[in-house]
Design a protein around this motif. Structure first.
Motif, short mmCIF file in Angstrom:
data_model
loop_
_atom_site.label_atom_id
_atom_site.label_comp_id
_atom_site.label_asym_id
_atom_site.label_seq_id
_atom_site.Cartn_x
_atom_site.Cartn_y
_atom_site.Cartn_z
N HIS A 143 0.83 -1.20 0.00
CA HIS A 143 0.00 0.00 0.00
C HIS A 143 0.87 1.26 0.00
CE1 HIS A 143 -4.03 1.74 1.77
NE2 HIS A 143 -3.64 2.38 0.69
N HIS A 160 -3.39 9.64 1.55
CA HIS A 160 -2.58 8.58 2.16
C HIS A 160 -1.65 9.14 3.24
CE1 HIS A 160 -3.96 6.20 -1.33
NE2 HIS A 160 -3.82 5.19 -0.49
N TRP A 210 -13.03 7.13 -0.08
CA TRP A 210 -12.62 7.33 1.31
C TRP A 210 -13.84 7.63 2.16
CZ3 TRP A 210 -7.40 7.13 2.90
CH2 TRP A 210 -6.47 7.01 1.87
N ASP A 267 -9.42 4.37 4.17
CA ASP A 267 -9.25 4.09 2.74
C ASP A 267 -10.13 2.91 2.37
OD1 ASP A 267 -8.25 3.40 0.24
OD2 ASP A 267 -6.16 3.71 0.80
N HIS A 273 -7.29 -1.68 -2.99
CA HIS A 273 -5.87 -1.93 -2.72
C HIS A 273 -5.55 -1.86 -1.23
CE1 HIS A 273 -5.07 2.65 -3.38
NE2 HIS A 273 -5.06 2.42 -2.10
#
Ligand SMILES: [Fe+2]
Length: 236
Positions: free
Chosen positions: A27, A83, A132, A168, A172
């Protein structure tokens, strides 16, 4: 100024078993790194005045970004910013319910901390495709705290909301461990077994992993009105 991939504030295995080392490494080292690389590549062709701008500035001023790279900058500055917040919102030494002004604000907005947890996880689970889920401080004139979701890497910052917590919900973030079971990822993939081992009933973003809370009273840079990049905020 080149945008840089921030170093994780803990080891890749620090949040196991909730996020295992491989999932964390892929990630951070691959997905987040790819957003940073793409952002730098896009900005290489942009006017020099944009080279030292932060991801926040770029997202709040997309109209000043050349049109041919605007979508790329929006997606990758958003991915970089979100992120970067996400890693910092978690800690192996954090966890537990918030206290003080934030706890009072949560009780006022949602009725209880438990109600917020349920609402936050449900919103994340029901969000269609990638995006998100956020706990935000709303702009003046709205309820103080709200849960909302954004598509892609859009941020509620562009519409005046101040993020306090995020999770998140891109595939992924969980496909290596929980495969297609997003609710398992959001709930920690085994709340009962995890809950007995950690001194936290719920910690964020969205799972029993330990979290660090932002305060609604934290000083933030004044946010100008949005110019472009209207996101489809969804209030579940
Ligand atoms: Fe991600």
């Amino acid at each position: 100024m080149k945008h840089l991939l921030p170093v994780l504030p803990y080891s890749a295995s620090a949040l196991e078993p909730h996020i295992d080392a491989r999932a964390m490494s892929v990630h951070h080292d691959m997905h987040h790194a790819a957003y940073v690389k793409a952002l730098n590549e896009a900005l290489a062709s942009a006017p020099e005045s944009l080279h030292d701008k932060s991801p926040e500035w770029l997202l709040l001023n997309l109209a000043k970004v050349p049109e041919n790279i605007r979508t790329t900058v929006r997606n990758n500055a958003g991915g970089h910013l979100n992120h970067s917040l996400f890693w910092r919102s978690m800690s192996p030494d954090g966890g537990g319910a918030p206290s003080g002004a934030l706890a009072d604000a949560i009780d006022q907005a949602f009725g209880s901390f438990e109600a917020l947890k349920t609402r936050f996880d449900k919103a994340g689970a029901e969000h269609f495709r990638s995006g998100w889920v956020w706990l935000v401080k709303a702009p003046h004139g709205h309820a103080t705290l709200q849960v909302l979701t954004t598509p892609g890497h859009d941020t509620p910052l562009t519409q005046g909301y101040v993020p306090l917590l995020l999770n998140d919900v891109w595939d992924h973030a969980y496909y290596l461990k929980q495969e297609n079971r997003r609710p398992d990822y959001l709930s920690g993939g085994g709340r009962s077994s995890i809950g007995t081992k950690l001194p936290v009933a719920w910690s964020a973003p969205g799972t029993p992993r330990k979290c660090q809370w932002s305060s609604p009273d934290e000083k933030h840079v004044p946010i100008p009105p949005p110019i472009t990049a209207r996101s489809k905020l969804r209030f579940p």
